[in-house]
Design a protein around this motif. Structure first.
Motif, PDB file in Angstrom:
ATOM      1  N   ASP A 157       0.850  -1.201   0.000  1.00 39.72           N
ATOM      2  CA  ASP A 157       0.000   0.000   0.000  1.00 39.72           C
ATOM      3  C   ASP A 157       0.883   1.248   0.000  1.00 39.72           C
ATOM      4  N   PRO A 158       0.694   2.177  -0.923  1.00 40.74           N
ATOM      5  CA  PRO A 158       1.525   3.379  -0.962  1.00 40.74           C
ATOM      6  C   PRO A 158       1.313   4.300   0.235  1.00 40.74           C
ATOM      7  N   ASP A 159       0.112   4.307   0.795  1.00 42.81           N
ATOM      8  CA  ASP A 159      -0.179   5.142   1.960  1.00 42.81           C
ATOM      9  C   ASP A 159      -1.426   4.614   2.648  1.00 42.81           C
ATOM     10  N   LEU A 160      -1.754   5.216   3.790  1.00 43.09           N
ATOM     11  CA  LEU A 160      -2.883   4.728   4.573  1.00 43.09           C
ATOM     12  C   LEU A 160      -4.230   5.100   3.971  1.00 43.09           C
ATOM     13  N   ARG A 161      -4.285   6.185   3.237  1.00 45.79           N
ATOM     14  CA  ARG A 161      -5.517   6.525   2.511  1.00 45.79           C
ATOM     15  C   ARG A 161      -5.858   5.395   1.532  1.00 45.79           C
ATOM     16  N   TYR A 162      -4.841   4.917   0.850  1.00 46.85           N
ATOM     17  CA  TYR A 162      -5.016   3.797  -0.076  1.00 46.85           C
ATOM     18  C   TYR A 162      -5.506   2.561   0.677  1.00 46.85           C
ATOM     19  N   THR A 163      -4.926   2.327   1.864  1.00 48.74           N
ATOM     20  CA  THR A 163      -5.340   1.184   2.684  1.00 48.74           C
ATOM     21  C   THR A 163      -6.833   1.237   2.992  1.00 48.74           C
ATOM     22  N   ALA A 164      -7.296   2.411   3.423  1.00 49.01           N
ATOM     23  CA  ALA A 164      -8.708   2.564   3.780  1.00 49.01           C
ATOM     24  C   ALA A 164      -9.617   2.265   2.590  1.00 49.01           C
ATOM     25  N   LEU A 165      -9.261   2.780   1.424  1.00 54.27           N
ATOM     26  CA  LEU A 165     -10.081   2.566   0.237  1.00 54.27           C
ATOM     27  C   LEU A 165      -9.992   1.121  -0.259  1.00 54.27           C
ATOM     28  N   ARG A 166      -8.793   0.546  -0.194  1.00 54.59           N
ATOM     29  CA  ARG A 166      -8.643  -0.855  -0.615  1.00 54.59           C
ATOM     30  C   ARG A 166      -9.471  -1.776   0.266  1.00 54.59           C
ATOM     31  N   GLU A 167      -9.371  -1.577   1.565  1.00 53.21           N
ATOM     32  CA  GLU A 167     -10.118  -2.425   2.493  1.00 53.21           C
ATOM     33  C   GLU A 167     -11.632  -2.247   2.320  1.00 53.21           C
ATOM     34  N   THR A 168     -12.056  -1.027   2.036  1.00 57.62           N
ATOM     35  CA  THR A 168     -13.481  -0.774   1.814  1.00 57.62           C
ATOM     36  C   THR A 168     -13.985  -1.541   0.600  1.00 57.62           C
ATOM     37  N   LYS A 169     -13.176  -1.549  -0.443  1.00 61.58           N
ATOM     38  CA  LYS A 169     -13.573  -2.320  -1.629  1.00 61.58           C
ATOM     39  C   LYS A 169     -13.598  -3.815  -1.324  1.00 61.58           C
ATOM     40  N   GLU A 170     -12.579  -4.300  -0.594  1.00 61.75           N
ATOM     41  CA  GLU A 170     -12.503  -5.732  -0.299  1.00 61.75           C
ATOM     42  C   GLU A 170     -13.638  -6.184   0.610  1.00 61.75           C
ATOM     43  N   GLU A 171     -14.041  -5.325   1.553  1.00 60.45           N
ATOM     44  CA  GLU A 171     -15.039  -5.734   2.536  1.00 60.45           C
ATOM     45  C   GLU A 171     -16.474  -5.557   2.061  1.00 60.45           C
ATOM     46  N   ILE A 172     -16.760  -4.421   1.406  1.00 57.85           N
ATOM     47  CA  ILE A 172     -18.163  -4.162   1.041  1.00 57.85           C
ATOM     48  C   ILE A 172     -18.364  -3.825  -0.433  1.00 57.85           C
ATOM     49  N   GLY A 173     -17.294  -3.880  -1.229  1.00 58.92           N
ATOM     50  CA  GLY A 173     -17.441  -3.735  -2.673  1.00 58.92           C
ATOM     51  C   GLY A 173     -17.603  -2.331  -3.191  1.00 58.92           C
ATOM     52  N   VAL A 174     -17.234  -1.317  -2.413  1.00 54.81           N
ATOM     53  CA  VAL A 174     -17.325   0.068  -2.886  1.00 54.81           C
ATOM     54  C   VAL A 174     -16.028   0.431  -3.596  1.00 54.81           C
ATOM     55  N   ALA A 175     -16.122   0.774  -4.867  1.00 55.32           N
ATOM     56  CA  ALA A 175     -14.938   1.099  -5.655  1.00 55.32           C
ATOM     57  C   ALA A 175     -14.325   2.413  -5.192  1.00 55.32           C
ATOM     58  N   PRO A 176     -12.986   2.484  -5.104  1.00 55.99           N
ATOM     59  CA  PRO A 176     -12.332   3.732  -4.691  1.00 55.99           C
ATOM     60  C   PRO A 176     -12.740   4.937  -5.524  1.00 55.99           C
ATOM     61  N   LYS A 177     -12.997   4.739  -6.818  1.00 55.71           N
ATOM     62  CA  LYS A 177     -13.384   5.860  -7.676  1.00 55.71           C
ATOM     63  C   LYS A 177     -14.740   6.440  -7.309  1.00 55.71           C
ATOM     64  N   ASP A 178     -15.528   5.665  -6.556  1.00 57.45           N
ATOM     65  CA  ASP A 178     -16.861   6.126  -6.164  1.00 57.45           C
ATOM     66  C   ASP A 178     -16.868   6.854  -4.823  1.00 57.45           C
ATOM     67  N   VAL A 179     -15.698   6.989  -4.215  1.00 57.69           N
ATOM     68  CA  VAL A 179     -15.592   7.637  -2.909  1.00 57.69           C
ATOM     69  C   VAL A 179     -14.903   8.987  -3.050  1.00 57.69           C
ATOM     70  N   THR A 180     -15.539  10.034  -2.543  1.00 57.33           N
ATOM     71  CA  THR A 180     -14.909  11.349  -2.457  1.00 57.33           C
ATOM     72  C   THR A 180     -14.338  11.500  -1.060  1.00 57.33           C
ATOM     73  N   VAL A 181     -13.013  11.425  -0.939  1.00 61.14           N
ATOM     74  CA  VAL A 181     -12.372  11.524   0.368  1.00 61.14           C
ATOM     75  C   VAL A 181     -12.241  12.993   0.746  1.00 61.14           C
ATOM     76  N   PHE A 182     -12.846  13.366   1.873  1.00 62.46           N
ATOM     77  CA  PHE A 182     -12.810  14.753   2.331  1.00 62.46           C
ATOM     78  C   PHE A 182     -11.551  15.066   3.121  1.00 62.46           C
ATOM     79  N   GLY A 183     -10.979  14.064   3.773  1.00 61.17           N
ATOM     80  CA  GLY A 183      -9.786  14.313   4.565  1.00 61.17           C
ATOM     81  C   GLY A 183      -9.633  13.261   5.649  1.00 61.17           C
ATOM     82  N   LYS A 184      -8.686  13.528   6.534  1.00 63.85           N
ATOM     83  CA  LYS A 184      -8.365  12.612   7.621  1.00 63.85           C
ATOM     84  C   LYS A 184      -8.836  13.199   8.941  1.00 63.85           C
ATOM     85  N   LEU A 185      -9.551  12.395   9.711  1.00 65.60           N
ATOM     86  CA  LEU A 185     -10.036  12.838  11.006  1.00 65.60           C
ATOM     87  C   LEU A 185      -8.931  12.848  12.048  1.00 65.60           C
ATOM     88  N   GLY A 186      -8.035  11.895  11.969  1.00 64.95           N
ATOM     89  CA  GLY A 186      -6.953  11.774  12.941  1.00 64.95           C
ATOM     90  C   GLY A 186      -6.564  10.328  13.074  1.00 64.95           C
TER      91      GLY A 186
END
Length: 204
Positions: A84-113
């Motif tokens: 994984d190049p970064d943790l943002r990528y990790t979050a999106l990859r895991e989301t696709k693997e777990e519930i099938g939401v494609a990264p291109k369909d997610v608008t990431v607003f930012g990091k909470l912490g």
């Protein structure tokens, strides 16, 4: 209830940019017990969506087949892979693997912490918006179900309580939300939810 949520994507992104997550004394105390192991990097996505004119958060009910956090309500996410190049990528990859939401369909607003949890992870929390309705494809090995909760329900303090858990001979407060359609949000995921509500100035 009189809560009105008029924010949009731009306002959410601005709120996240200016928000600094304050670690609770409870988390600090738990991690100070004995020799804390080196925390493993992980990331989650906190998926916001608009449905019937209201903002909601999407949660998952984890499978009972899992070794860690089995059967618990959580956000999609997991450990960072070496590739994984970064943790943002990790979050999106895991989301696709777990519930099938494609990264291109997610608008990431930012990091909470980031938040340490007692099972040995440092969880980095990303907030994004996904379209709804959406054809979710749940991974049965990891996810039992997925469901959404309105922010106006989550922000109501009458829907949550504090219970005390024992750990290493000490008592620690743990957040429990009321059951919502048979699901109970509690513990670290509940703390993360409250942190998001605070960041969006919805915790009053």
């Amino acid at each position: 209830m009189g809560y009105m949520f008029t924010f949009n994507g731009e306002r959410i992104a601005q709120a996240l940019e200016t928000y600094h997550l304050r670690q609770s004394d409870r988390v600090a105390d738990i991690l100070s017990i004995g020799d804390s192991p080196k925390l493993r990097l992980s990331a989650i996505l906190m998926p916001l969506l608009e449905y019937e004119g209201r903002w909601h958060l999407l949660f998952t009910q984890r499978s009972d087949r899992l070794v860690e956090h089995r059967g618990q309500v959580s956000f999609p996410g997991g450990s960072k892979d070496q590739t994984d190049p970064d943790l943002r990528y990790t979050a999106l990859r895991e989301t696709k693997e777990e519930i099938g939401v494609a990264p291109k369909d997610v608008t990431v607003f930012g990091k909470l912490g980031q938040m340490p949890i007692i099972t040995g992870y440092m969880v980095h929390m990303y907030v994004g918006q996904m379209p709804w309705p959406y054809d979710l494809r749940l991974n049965p090995d990891e996810v039992e179900s997925a469901f959404i909760i309105p922010l106006r329900w989550l922000v109501d303090p009458d829907h949550r309580t504090i219970r005390y858990h024992s750990l290493a001979g000490r008592e620690f407060p743990v957040i429990y939300f009321d059951l919502f359609e048979g699901h109970q949000l509690w513990g670290a995921s509940a703390e993360m939810t409250l942190a998001l509500l605070e960041a969006l100035n919805l915790d009053n």
